[in-house]
Design a protein around this motif. Structure first.
Motif, PDB file in Angstrom:
ATOM      1  N   GLU A  81       0.827  -1.211   0.000  1.00 43.55           N
ATOM      2  CA  GLU A  81       0.000   0.000   0.000  1.00 43.55           C
ATOM      3  C   GLU A  81       0.857   1.255   0.000  1.00 43.55           C
ATOM      4  O   GLU A  81       0.485   2.273  -0.584  1.00 43.55           O
ATOM      5  CB  GLU A  81      -0.915   0.012   1.236  1.00 43.55           C
ATOM      6  N   THR A  82       1.994   1.206   0.707  1.00 44.00           N
ATOM      7  CA  THR A  82       2.907   2.367   0.737  1.00 44.00           C
ATOM      8  C   THR A  82       4.303   1.903   0.330  1.00 44.00           C
ATOM      9  O   THR A  82       5.210   1.846   1.148  1.00 44.00           O
ATOM     10  CB  THR A  82       2.956   3.004   2.149  1.00 44.00           C
ATOM     11  N   PRO A  83       4.471   1.589  -0.944  1.00 45.11           N
ATOM     12  CA  PRO A  83       5.740   1.015  -1.397  1.00 45.11           C
ATOM     13  C   PRO A  83       6.810   2.077  -1.630  1.00 45.11           C
ATOM     14  O   PRO A  83       6.632   2.974  -2.450  1.00 45.11           O
ATOM     15  CB  PRO A  83       5.353   0.342  -2.720  1.00 45.11           C
ATOM     16  N   ALA A  84       7.932   1.962  -0.929  1.00 45.58           N
ATOM     17  CA  ALA A  84       9.019   2.921  -1.128  1.00 45.58           C
ATOM     18  C   ALA A  84       9.682   2.731  -2.485  1.00 45.58           C
ATOM     19  O   ALA A  84      10.311   3.646  -3.000  1.00 45.58           O
ATOM     20  CB  ALA A  84      10.046   2.787  -0.014  1.00 45.58           C
ATOM     21  N   CYS A  85       9.527   1.552  -3.101  1.00 46.34           N
ATOM     22  CA  CYS A  85      10.114   1.355  -4.429  1.00 46.34           C
ATOM     23  C   CYS A  85       9.537   2.362  -5.409  1.00 46.34           C
ATOM     24  O   CYS A  85      10.207   2.760  -6.363  1.00 46.34           O
ATOM     25  CB  CYS A  85       9.875  -0.071  -4.929  1.00 46.34           C
ATOM     26  N   VAL A  86       8.291   2.791  -5.171  1.00 48.73           N
ATOM     27  CA  VAL A  86       7.657   3.784  -6.054  1.00 48.73           C
ATOM     28  C   VAL A  86       8.142   5.187  -5.705  1.00 48.73           C
ATOM     29  O   VAL A  86       8.564   5.939  -6.583  1.00 48.73           O
ATOM     30  CB  VAL A  86       6.116   3.690  -5.954  1.00 48.73           C
ATOM     31  N   THR A  87       8.126   5.520  -4.419  1.00 49.75           N
ATOM     32  CA  THR A  87       8.448   6.911  -4.061  1.00 49.75           C
ATOM     33  C   THR A  87       9.917   7.253  -4.273  1.00 49.75           C
ATOM     34  O   THR A  87      10.238   8.416  -4.503  1.00 49.75           O
ATOM     35  CB  THR A  87       8.060   7.214  -2.589  1.00 49.75           C
ATOM     36  N   VAL A  88      10.818   6.269  -4.206  1.00 52.35           N
ATOM     37  CA  VAL A  88      12.239   6.595  -4.426  1.00 52.35           C
ATOM     38  C   VAL A  88      12.558   6.789  -5.909  1.00 52.35           C
ATOM     39  O   VAL A  88      13.597   7.351  -6.250  1.00 52.35           O
ATOM     40  CB  VAL A  88      13.209   5.524  -3.861  1.00 52.35           C
ATOM     41  N   CYS A  89      11.687   6.330  -6.789  1.00 55.98           N
ATOM     42  CA  CYS A  89      11.975   6.386  -8.231  1.00 55.98           C
ATOM     43  C   CYS A  89      12.115   7.837  -8.682  1.00 55.98           C
ATOM     44  O   CYS A  89      11.195   8.633  -8.509  1.00 55.98           O
ATOM     45  CB  CYS A  89      10.871   5.693  -9.025  1.00 55.98           C
ATOM     46  N   PRO A  90      13.271   8.202  -9.265  1.00 54.35           N
ATOM     47  CA  PRO A  90      13.483   9.602  -9.635  1.00 54.35           C
ATOM     48  C   PRO A  90      12.805  10.002 -10.952  1.00 54.35           C
ATOM     49  O   PRO A  90      12.724  11.183 -11.254  1.00 54.35           O
ATOM     50  CB  PRO A  90      15.004   9.694  -9.774  1.00 54.35           C
ATOM     51  N   THR A  91      12.340   9.023 -11.731  1.00 55.97           N
ATOM     52  CA  THR A  91      11.885   9.346 -13.084  1.00 55.97           C
ATOM     53  C   THR A  91      10.382   9.239 -13.295  1.00 55.97           C
ATOM     54  O   THR A  91       9.878   9.677 -14.327  1.00 55.97           O
ATOM     55  CB  THR A  91      12.529   8.398 -14.113  1.00 55.97           C
ATOM     56  N   GLY A  92       9.672   8.621 -12.344  1.00 56.71           N
ATOM     57  CA  GLY A  92       8.250   8.382 -12.575  1.00 56.71           C
ATOM     58  C   GLY A  92       7.997   7.077 -13.303  1.00 56.71           C
ATOM     59  O   GLY A  92       6.872   6.793 -13.697  1.00 56.71           O
ATOM     60  N   ALA A  93       9.036   6.255 -13.486  1.00 55.76           N
ATOM     61  CA  ALA A  93       8.856   4.967 -14.163  1.00 55.76           C
ATOM     62  C   ALA A  93       8.058   4.009 -13.284  1.00 55.76           C
ATOM     63  O   ALA A  93       7.248   3.236 -13.775  1.00 55.76           O
ATOM     64  CB  ALA A  93      10.210   4.350 -14.509  1.00 55.76           C
ATOM     65  N   SER A  94       8.304   4.058 -11.964  1.00 53.77           N
ATOM     66  CA  SER A  94       7.557   3.202 -11.039  1.00 53.77           C
ATOM     67  C   SER A  94       6.284   3.906 -10.624  1.00 53.77           C
ATOM     68  O   SER A  94       6.308   5.095 -10.323  1.00 53.77           O
ATOM     69  CB  SER A  94       8.388   2.922  -9.789  1.00 53.77           C
ATOM     70  N   TYR A  95       5.195   3.185 -10.607  1.00 53.19           N
ATOM     71  CA  TYR A  95       3.938   3.808 -10.173  1.00 53.19           C
ATOM     72  C   TYR A  95       3.003   2.775  -9.582  1.00 53.19           C
ATOM     73  O   TYR A  95       3.154   1.579  -9.805  1.00 53.19           O
ATOM     74  CB  TYR A  95       3.264   4.551 -11.334  1.00 53.19           C
ATOM     75  N   LYS A  96       2.073   3.280  -8.768  1.00 55.63           N
ATOM     76  CA  LYS A  96       1.049   2.421  -8.167  1.00 55.63           C
ATOM     77  C   LYS A  96      -0.285   2.856  -8.739  1.00 55.63           C
ATOM     78  O   LYS A  96      -0.637   4.036  -8.666  1.00 55.63           O
ATOM     79  CB  LYS A  96       1.055   2.568  -6.644  1.00 55.63           C
ATOM     80  N   ARG A  97      -1.025   1.913  -9.307  1.00 56.40           N
ATOM     81  CA  ARG A  97      -2.290   2.252  -9.951  1.00 56.40           C
ATOM     82  C   ARG A  97      -3.361   2.575  -8.922  1.00 56.40           C
ATOM     83  O   ARG A  97      -3.555   1.823  -7.967  1.00 56.40           O
ATOM     84  CB  ARG A  97      -2.742   1.082 -10.830  1.00 56.40           C
ATOM     85  N   SER A  98      -4.088   3.701  -9.137  1.00 61.60           N
ATOM     86  CA  SER A  98      -5.102   4.099  -8.161  1.00 61.60           C
ATOM     87  C   SER A  98      -6.339   3.204  -8.267  1.00 61.60           C
ATOM     88  O   SER A  98      -7.088   3.083  -7.306  1.00 61.60           O
ATOM     89  CB  SER A  98      -5.488   5.565  -8.356  1.00 61.60           C
ATOM     90  N   GLU A  99      -6.558   2.565  -9.428  1.00 60.04           N
ATOM     91  CA  GLU A  99      -7.788   1.780  -9.550  1.00 60.04           C
ATOM     92  C   GLU A  99      -7.712   0.418  -8.854  1.00 60.04           C
ATOM     93  O   GLU A  99      -8.694  -0.050  -8.299  1.00 60.04           O
ATOM     94  CB  GLU A  99      -8.190   1.596 -11.024  1.00 60.04           C
ATOM     95  N   ASP A 100      -6.524  -0.223  -8.855  1.00 63.24           N
ATOM     96  CA  ASP A 100      -6.481  -1.562  -8.266  1.00 63.24           C
ATOM     97  C   ASP A 100      -5.257  -1.799  -7.372  1.00 63.24           C
ATOM     98  O   ASP A 100      -5.102  -2.884  -6.829  1.00 63.24           O
ATOM     99  CB  ASP A 100      -6.538  -2.636  -9.366  1.00 63.24           C
ATOM    100  N   GLY A 101      -4.402  -0.782  -7.236  1.00 57.61           N
ATOM    101  CA  GLY A 101      -3.266  -0.893  -6.322  1.00 57.61           C
ATOM    102  C   GLY A 101      -2.069  -1.649  -6.867  1.00 57.61           C
ATOM    103  O   GLY A 101      -1.080  -1.863  -6.149  1.00 57.61           O
ATOM    104  N   ILE A 102      -2.123  -2.057  -8.137  1.00 55.83           N
ATOM    105  CA  ILE A 102      -1.007  -2.821  -8.706  1.00 55.83           C
ATOM    106  C   ILE A 102       0.193  -1.891  -8.907  1.00 55.83           C
ATOM    107  O   ILE A 102       0.043  -0.759  -9.362  1.00 55.83           O
ATOM    108  CB  ILE A 102      -1.420  -3.496 -10.032  1.00 55.83           C
TER     109      ILE A 102
END
Lengths: 314, 245
Positions: B85-106
Motif C-alpha cells: 500500500e505504501t511502497p518505497a520502491c515507487v516513491t524513491v523512483c526519480p523518473t516516474g517509471a515506477s507507479y502504483k495504480r489508483s484503480e487496483d493498487g497494482i
C-alpha cells in the motif's frame, strides 16, 4: 550492498567539491580568503570540476544514461531526484560567484551573497545524497541518524583539507582555515566513530522470523530458490569479510582522520614550503581515506532481502 | 508520478497458504512462461544453458525449516511482489517509471521511463524487483495485469499465472480491500499476516500460517493405543513362538 565504483567516486568527489565550494562561499565573503584571481580560478575549477566529474560518473552505472534527464522530474517524492535538481540549481549561484571572483576579483557584497547561496545549496545537495541512503528502511546500516551528519561532515572535511592545501600552495595560508580544517576533521572522526559503534552494537529490526512470519522458533533456509546467484544476491547480497572490514576501518581512521589531523596541525608550526607539503599530503590522505570509508559504507551494509537467502541477521 | 495515490479503489493481491504449498515450483515456472511473453517481456535469461546461469524471475520459492518447540517443520515459501500500500520502491523512483495504480493498487514499471538506477530494488526488503541487465531496466511482477483483465481469456483463466497453475490450491487471488471477498475472509479465518510489518510498507499480499501439526493419533480419528495383534489366536501364538526362537 555491492560497492559500485561509479557511485563511490561520485559521492566522494562531489562531496569534496561541494565542501570546497561551501567553504569558499563562506570564507571568501567573511574576508578570510582574499579575492585573488588565480587562486580563485584554481579553487573554483577544482571544486566545480570535482562536482561535475562526480555527477557525470553517477550516470555511468545507469542502465539508460540517455534518459538521465528524467531523474529531475520526481522531486516531490524522491531524494535521488531532489539531489539532481539541487545539484543543477547550485551551478547558478556558483557560476555567478566564480564570475565575480575570477573576472572581477570580488568576493564581497553582492558577489559574496552568491557565495553564501552557493554554500547553502552545496549543503542541500550533499544532504540530498545522504538522504538517498538514510531513507532506505531495508538497510539497517544506512537507515540511522548517523548517515546524514556523516555525509555532511565528510564533505566538509575533504573540502577544508583541499582548501588548506590550495591556500598554502598560493602562499595565502590563514589560521582560520587551518582551524576550520582541524575542527571539521575532529568532528568528522567523532561522527564516523559513532556510526561504526552504532552499527556494531545495534541489530536490524528485521529477522528471519519477521521476514517469513514464522515465529515459533529458529528459521533456517534449507533449500534456496535457485542454484546460482541472481540479481538480488549480486547487488544486495555483497558482504565484505569481517577481518577485511576491520583492517579497512583502521585504514579509514588513519588516512581520513588521524594523519590529516597531525599534518594539518603541523602546517601551523612548519615554515611555508614544508607547511604546503604537509597540507598537500593531508589533502591526498583524506582523499584516499574517504574512498575507503565510502567503500565500507556500501560493503558493510546488509540488506533485509538477504534474510530470505539464509542470512541470520541483516 | 511517483507520489502514491491516497487510496486505491481495489487492493488486488495474493493470499498464499503456507500450510498447503508443497514447494513444487509450478507457480515459478508458469510465471516465467507467461511473463516472458507478457507485459514486461522478455524475462531475459543470460547464459541459460551454461554454468553461471542468470535471469529475471518474478516469483521464487524458498524452503525453510522452522523450529516448533523440540520439533521442527519444513515450510515452502513462495515470494513475489506484495503490491504494498505504501511502497518505497515507487516513491524513491526519480523518473516516474515506477507507479502504483489508483484503480487496483497494482505496482508497475513503465520501462520506457526507467533509467536503470536500481534504487527501487534497494528500497524493497522483499526482493520483488529484478534488474534486466540486457534491457537496462528494472522488471517486476505485474500481478499478471495482462491476464486478469484479458477478455480474450475464459473468465476462469483471468487470474495470475501463478494462481492458475498451482496444483495444490495454495495461492488465491482477489480484492483484499473488500472485507467480504473470499480472500479477505480467508485472511480473517486463518490469521493471515504481513511479511516484515516493521518496515511499514503495508504489503497487500498476505500469508496464511501453517496449521499446528497433529501429533496425537486421536486427532486424526485413530485409536489412542493400538492393541497387540494375535492375542488368543493359536496359529499366531505358534508363529510368534517360532519367530522368537
Amino acid at each position: 550492498m555491492h560497492p559500485a565504483f561509479s557511485v563511490i567516486f561520485f559521492t566522494t568527489a562531489s562531496g569534496a567539491g561541494y565542501g570546497l565550494l561551501a567553504l569558499l562561499g563562506v570564507l571568501g565573503p567573511a574576508g578570510v580568503i582574499p579575492a585573488e584571481r588565480w587562486f580563485g580560478l584554481a579553487a573554483l575549477a577544482l571544486a566545480l570540476g570535482a562536482v561535475s566529474l562526480g555527477l557525470l560518473s553517477s550516470t555511468f552505472h545507469l542502465g539508460h544514461p540517455e534518459r538521465a534527464w528524467r531523474a529531475l522530474t520526481q522531486w516531490r517524492s524522491s531524494w535521488l531526484s531532489r539531489e539532481g535538481v539541487a545539484a543543477i540549481v547550485t551551478y547558478a549561484p556558483a557560476g555567478l560567484f566564480a564570475i565575480g571572483w575570477v573576472f572581477l576579483e570580488r568576493n564581497d557584497g553582492l558577489w559574496g551573497f552568491f557565495g553564501v547561496g552557493t554554500a547553502m545549496m552545496s549543503a542541500v545537495t550533499v544532504g540530498c545524497t545522504a538522504m538517498i541512503y538514510r531513507s532506505l528502511k531495508p538497510i539497517h546500516q544506512w537507515h540511522n541518524g548517523f548517515v546524514l551528519p556523516a555525509y555532511l561532515a565528510l564533505a566538509l572535511v575533504t573540502g577544508a583539507l583541499w582548501l588548506n592545501a590550495l591556500l598554502h600552495l598560493f602562499g595565502l595560508g590563514h589560521w582560520a582555515v587551518t582551524a576550520t580544517a582541524l575542527a571539521a576533521t575532529a568532528a568528522g572522526w567523532a561522527i564516523k566513530a559513532a556510526y561504526w559503534w552504532f552499527i556494531d552494537t545495534n541489530a536490524a529490526i528485521s529477522t528471519p522470523n519477521t521476514a517469513t512470519g514464522l515465529r515459533t522458533g529458529r528459521v533456517r533456509l534449507i533449500d534456496a530458490p535457485h542454484t546460482e546467484d541472481n540479481y538480488l544476491l549480486k547487488e544486495m547480497g555483497y558482504r565484505v569479510a569481517r577481518k577485511h572490514a576491520a583492517k579497512l576501518r583502521l585504514v579509514a581512521h588513519g588516512t581520513a582522520f588521524a594523519l590529516p589531523l597531525v599534518l594539518t596541525a603541523a602546517t601551523a608550526a612548519l615554515p611555508p614550503v614544508l607547511a604546503a607539503g604537509a597540507a598537500l599530503l593531508a589533502a591526498a590522505s583524506v582523499s584516499l581515506g574517504v574512498v575507503v570509508e565510502r567503500w565500507l559504507f556500501f560493503a558493510e551494509a546488509r540488506h533485509a532481502v538477504t534474510l530470505y537467502y539464509g542470512a541470520e541477521a541483516a | 508520478m511517483t507520489t502514491l495515490p491516497a487510496a486505491t479503489q481495489k487492493k488486488l493481491g495474493l493470499v498464499i497458504d503456507l500450510d498447503i504449498c508443497v514447494g513444487c515450483h509450478a507457480c515459478v515456472t508458469n510465471c516465467k512462461e507467461w511473463n516472458t511473453g507478457g507485459h514486461m517481456a522478455p524475462l531475459t535469461d543470460l547464459k541459460p544453458y551454461g554454468a553461471g546461469v542468470d535471469g529475471v524471475w518474478f516469483n521464487r520459492v524458498h524452503t525453510f525449516e522452522v523450529s516448533v518447540g523440540d520439533d521442527c517443520r519444513t515450510v515452502h515459501f513462495p515470494k513475489s511482489c506484495l503490491h504494498c500500500e505504501t511502497p518505497a520502491c515507487v516513491t524513491v523512483c526519480p523518473t516516474g517509471a515506477s507507479y502504483k495504480r489508483s484503480e487496483d493498487g497494482i505496482v508497475l514499471v513503465d520501462e520506457s521511463k526507467c533509467i536503470g538506477c536500481k534504487l527501487c530494488s534497494w528500497a524493497c526488503p522483499y526482493g520483488a524487483r529484478e534488474f534486466d541487465t540486457d534491457a537496462g531496466v528494472m522488471k517486476k511482477c505485474t500481478l499478471c495485469i495482462d491476464r486478469i483483465y484479458n477478455e480474450n481469456l475464459d473468465e476462469v483463466d483471468r487470474v495470475p499465472a501463478c494462481v492458475a497453475t498451482c496444483p495444490a490450491g495454495a495461492r488465491h487471488f482477489g480484492d483484499l480491500g473488500d472485507p467480504t471477498s473470499p480472500v479477505s475472509r480467508l485472511v480473517q479465518e486463518r490469521g493471515g499476516y504481513d511479511l516484515m510489518p516493521e518496515i511499514g510498507y503495508k504489503p497487500t499480499n498476505k500469508y496464511l500460517p501453517p496449521r499446528p501439526r497433529r501429533t496425537r493419533s486421536q486427532q486424526i480419528g485413530a485409536p489412542e493405543v493400538l492393541e497387540p495383534a494375535g492375542n488368543g489366536d493359536r496359529l499366531l501364538q505358534w508363529v510368534d513362538k517360532l519367530l522368537s526362537r
